[in-house]
Structure formats: structure tokens, C-alpha cells
Design an enzyme around this catalytic site. Sequence first.
Site, short mmCIF file in Angstrom:
data_model
loop_
_atom_site.label_atom_id
_atom_site.label_comp_id
_atom_site.label_asym_id
_atom_site.label_seq_id
_atom_site.Cartn_x
_atom_site.Cartn_y
_atom_site.Cartn_z
CB SER A 565 7.88 -7.68 3.70
OG SER A 565 6.55 -8.10 3.64
CG HIS A 686 5.16 -4.52 0.31
ND1 HIS A 686 5.27 -4.18 1.64
CD2 HIS A 686 5.67 -5.77 0.21
CE1 HIS A 686 5.83 -5.17 2.31
NE2 HIS A 686 6.08 -6.15 1.46
#
Length: 715
Positions: A565, A686
Amino acid sequence: MSVSGYPPARRDDLAEDLHGRRVPDPYRWLEDAASAGTQEWLAAQDTLWAAAEAALPGRSRLRARLQELMAAGYVGAPAWRGPRQFFTRRLPGQEHGALLTAAAGEPERVLVDPAALDPAGLTTLDSWQPDQEGRLLAYQLSYGGDEESELRVLDVVSGAPVDGPMSRCRYSPVAWLPGGQAFYYVRKLAPDQVPPGEEQFHRRVYLHTVGTPTDQDVLVFGAGRDKTNYYGVSVSRDGRWLVVSAAQGTAPRNDVWLADLAGSGPAAPLLRAVQEGVDARTGVHVGRDGRLYVFTDAGAPRGRLAVADPAHPEPDRWRDLVGPDPTAILTDFAVLDGTAPDGTGLDRPVLVVSWTRHAVSEITVHDLATGEQTGTLALPGTGHAGGAARLGTTGGISARPEGGHEAWFGYTDNTTPAAVYHYDARTGEVSRWAQAPGAVEVPDVRTRQVTFDSKDGTEVRMLVISAGPGGDPPDRPRPAILYGYGGFGISMVPAYSASVLAWVEAGGVYAIASLRGGGEEGEDWHRAGMREHKQAVFDDFHAAAEALVAGGWTTPGQLGISGGSNGGLLVGAALTQWPEQYRAVVCSAPLLDMVRYERFGLGQTWNDEYGSAADPVELGWLLGYSPYHRVRPGTRYPATLFTVFDNDTRVDPVHAWKTCAALQQATSAPWPERPVLLRREREVGHGARAVSRSVTLSADTLAFLAAQTGLDLSR
């Protein structure tokens, strides 16, 4: 395949003029995920990765060891509602943790088990909140990694559904009114009510009556405000005080309002500003004693706890109860007062406060009336205690809402699976309340905190985990992984990790750097690594790598780096700025095209962290480090593995696709000595995922790094 061994990727002569700058974007065609060209390229990348994955030595052995270490499971600190407790636990062999409840005189029961709801393992439990009486439970589920939570309500005793599902509840808090008849929550507007492409935004605060259709919900707050706002909402235990907060995206500041529902009623609260237009983050809560507790970094980048009269909540009326510490971050607190259900209580109410000092936890005890420190809790080790609370929340230390003398908190460190500890304020005793349910043979490893200087002389710290006696550097340099994040005020703290343990057990070294941009040293530390200062984060990381080499832990030819990320942006910047420093890179779910990041996923909520390409000055910041734009033909790049997830609704996989194509064409490293590969995973996103998927991902990435850095996984 091309001569280089990589799938061919068309390189267009495309460039935009942005504020007078010519910005090339040769792989923009990959942004059209549905096009035949993109799909053909992705399929070829899948084939390339499958062949590389099958050839990784020691991968199966590593996967088996990771599975063993993950079998420790976990248990979470309890949330109490009257005599009933609610807690999460994952048993060995379970793909996801389940939410359970227990009360005196009855056996514990499972309330929500994602694996039972979905044997495929694609359903995750995102959040949950019991009502104040412990009779109803609001909980949120999402599917396939999309994080688009659906909110449901069930009856705790019978397990029967009561309400829902309510869609568009991603990141929604739930604040119950007493009696369990209604709650406040946050929901996005319907897609047909917002401009195209803005479906992820436009949240509102509503009042919902249990059992009624959502179109009868009362709009309470949010209309006419910034589309990227996130809202918080809470209600005092007596139901009198409503708190609403608003933050523009992930900006490190918020506005806070307070309403006395006794005077206005729940459906039309008269909200009064506590903090508005102030560059600080604040959370407030009205306690059982009637005082307003103010948890804030206003005037105190490391945090402070103040009190005030809720009838006069203005900042100039705040009085510090626990002031800032010059080297520790105040992370959470819990009030112990009143009388518990068993009739026991305290002669004098106390305040329990958690801190982190250079990322390591401490818990102190204070007199509730004066804030004077009266003691320090003995923690089981040098690790992280108190859960994952952030500034403005009180979720890390658990206490009974109605009072009492007890508190509970989670604890973990690099060799200890998550356990729960109990504090008895009458005796001062700290004891283990629940341990991780699985028996695991944890390898003998040591952790040392190493301090080094960054490029500008700033002192930075990192945890180095190795098998050396006393945590000393090994007898010779070893294959190493350097991990970092450096953003959004998020701290890297000691925690049990199967991946770290498996790597070190195999003979490697694992380092975790506390970079600027994180929260390890407070909000000033965060801001020293955001916006125009973002390059400082990358400089810190580079200095960490140099410190590992200078300290004899590893060499550049044995050093791999890893991040995901915002951490994927970190390692993307590292590999494009200092390609000779690293042998291998794992770049997971990354931001890499920093000129167009606001156009994808939740990118528009992050422009206070990074800056916006719409501003000519801020575009200059972004182009200064944007990894996609810094790829240079003819450079000998490290071996690189991009890992992406098709259902990632936070960071679009297109960042990795475009940069992978650019690197494959640009690198001068011979194929297949230092490959550039793309690992794509479907039906996950995610965030949370099934254990088996986590194990497979970790086995693949660690085996890739081992093959490149020379770590022998056959032992």
C-alpha cells in the site's frame, strides 16, 4: 514472449502538459482493465508468474512452516455489555476469526462465523457493535475483498436476524441509543444520487430505527459537506450526549460537535462545535461522572487527555488531566470507577492510560480526579499492548461501561501470539486472561532496537529480528528483509508474525523501520514525512538499509525490501532511486503513479497526505518521487515482484500494472537473473483475507526473496 522473456507491452508516445510540465504516460492504455489488450497482457503475466512460482525452491516447505506458525490463532480483548462479554477468536485450522459471546452461567456461543456463512472463505467480518444492554448486535460483512460492508442486526440470545442487510456501510461506526431501539450510523449515498466515479464518497450520518426500512432513516449530518469526509459518531452511556466528528479524507485533523439529546431529541440534535477549523485531531467522550474527556493532539503532537464541562466544551475551557510526555505517545485510556455487577468497586476511581515509547508499549495508572500517576503495569514483555486504538478513540483498553475495577488489553510481541491480559485495580495485579488458542513451537529469535541517522541527521529507529545471541549481528552477513511503511501516522509496533519468524528461523534477518510519516514519534513525526516532506521517508529507508550493511547484518547483494500500500510506494521509490542498494523487492498493492493516483480507488481521500497533481506546486512534489515516472531505460533494477488483488477498492492494481510494464522494458538486468514479475490474485482485496490465502501469499513472496538473496530454505 519478447526476446527479454517478458510479454510485449505497447509503449505509446503519450504525454500530457500539466501546468507547463510534459508528463509522459506510455502505459496509460493499461488503465482500461476491460480492454482486449490489457486482458491479453495480464494473461501473459499470469503465465509468466506461474512458471516462476513453480520453480521457486523451498516454497512448499516454507508454506507448511507458515501454516504451523499461523495455527497459533488469536483471541481479542472482550467488550462488556452488562454481564455479557463479546470477543473474537480464531482457532487453529479456521480460515477466519469468529465473534463469540459468553455470560455467567452459560457456555460461550458463536454469534458470527464468516467461514460458516461462506465455506469458500471470501466473506469477512469487518466490524461489530453490541447495543448497550447486550441484547442486540450490529455487525458488518463484506465479500470477495471489496470492503463494501453490509450492516446487519441479530438477536444475541437467539441468534435470529433482526434487521438488514443495509448496503453502502463501508467504514461505518454504529452508536446505539439506550434500549436498543435505534442507532446512529454512516452510509454512502446511493450511486444514482452522486456524479459518476464518486460512488466511494458522499457519506452521511443517519438515525436508524431497528426493523424499519432504510428509506425511513433520518438524515442527521453531512449534507453539503466535502464529498471525501469520513464521519465518526458516538453516544454517551446514558444516551444524553451525541458526538459527531468529520475529517476530510485521511487528513490529520477533524471537526467535532456535541449535542445534548435531552434538549433536542435524537432525530434533530442541536450540534455545538467543540473544535472546528483547527489543525488538530480530537476525540471527545462524556463519562459516567459527567465530565467531558478530550483526547487530542492540539498543542501536543504526542497526545494529551483533558477534561471539561460538556455544557462548555470550548478548547479554552479544557483542563489537562494527563499531559503530554516528551518521548511517549498517548494512545488510549479507560476509566475504572463505580460498582461492577458483582457489587465490587474501588475506593478511589482510577484512570488507565496506554502509551508507546519508540513503538514499545507502556501502561500507567492515574488518579481519576487529579490525573496524578500512581503506578505502572507490569507487561509480559517488550511489545505492543492495548489493541489498535488511534488518537481520538478508546478501543484499545477494554473496561465495563457501567464501571468497576477491571480492565482488559491485548498483548503481542515478535515471538508472542496475540493474548489478552486482565488488570485488577484493587490489587494492582496483571494476569493473563486468555491466550492464543493454538500450541505453536516458536523459534528462538531475538529483537534489537537499532538507532541510526538519516540523510539530514534525523535519528531513526528500527527493530532488527535475528537468531543471533542477545540480538547481536550474526557471525557473517545474512540474507535480510527490510520492511517499512512511513505514512498516515501509522506506527510499526512489535507483533507476532509468521512471516518474520519463518524467515529468521531459516537463517535470515528481518528489520522493520520506524520511518518518518508514521506515528512512532507523534504527529510531528508524521508530518515530517508527508506532502512536500515525503522524500524524507525514502531517505530514512535508504539510511536503514545502509545501517544494516554497515552493522554487518547483510550486504546489498543479500538485501530484499518489502512493503504494501503506502509501503508499496515506499519500496517503489527505493528501487527507482537506489536500484544498486537492493537485490530484490516485493511491492504489494502499491501506489506508484503519483500523478494520477487521485483518479483511482480511494485516492481522492489521500491528497492531504501526498498533495494533488491539480496544484502546480504539489505536482512538483509528486513528480519528484513518483516511481512510475522515475523508471529509466538501461538501469539494472533489482528483481521485483508486484503482488496485486483484483478486488482492491482502495489502491487500484493499475499502479502495479503500469510500473511492471515500464520496469520489464527498462531493466538491463538479464532475464531471468533478476526477473520483474506480477502476481495477481482474484476474489480478494486490500484488507482481511482467509488464512490459507495469507499463507500462500507469504510463501510466494518469501520464497521469491529467498531465491534472490541466497537464503537456503532446504534446512
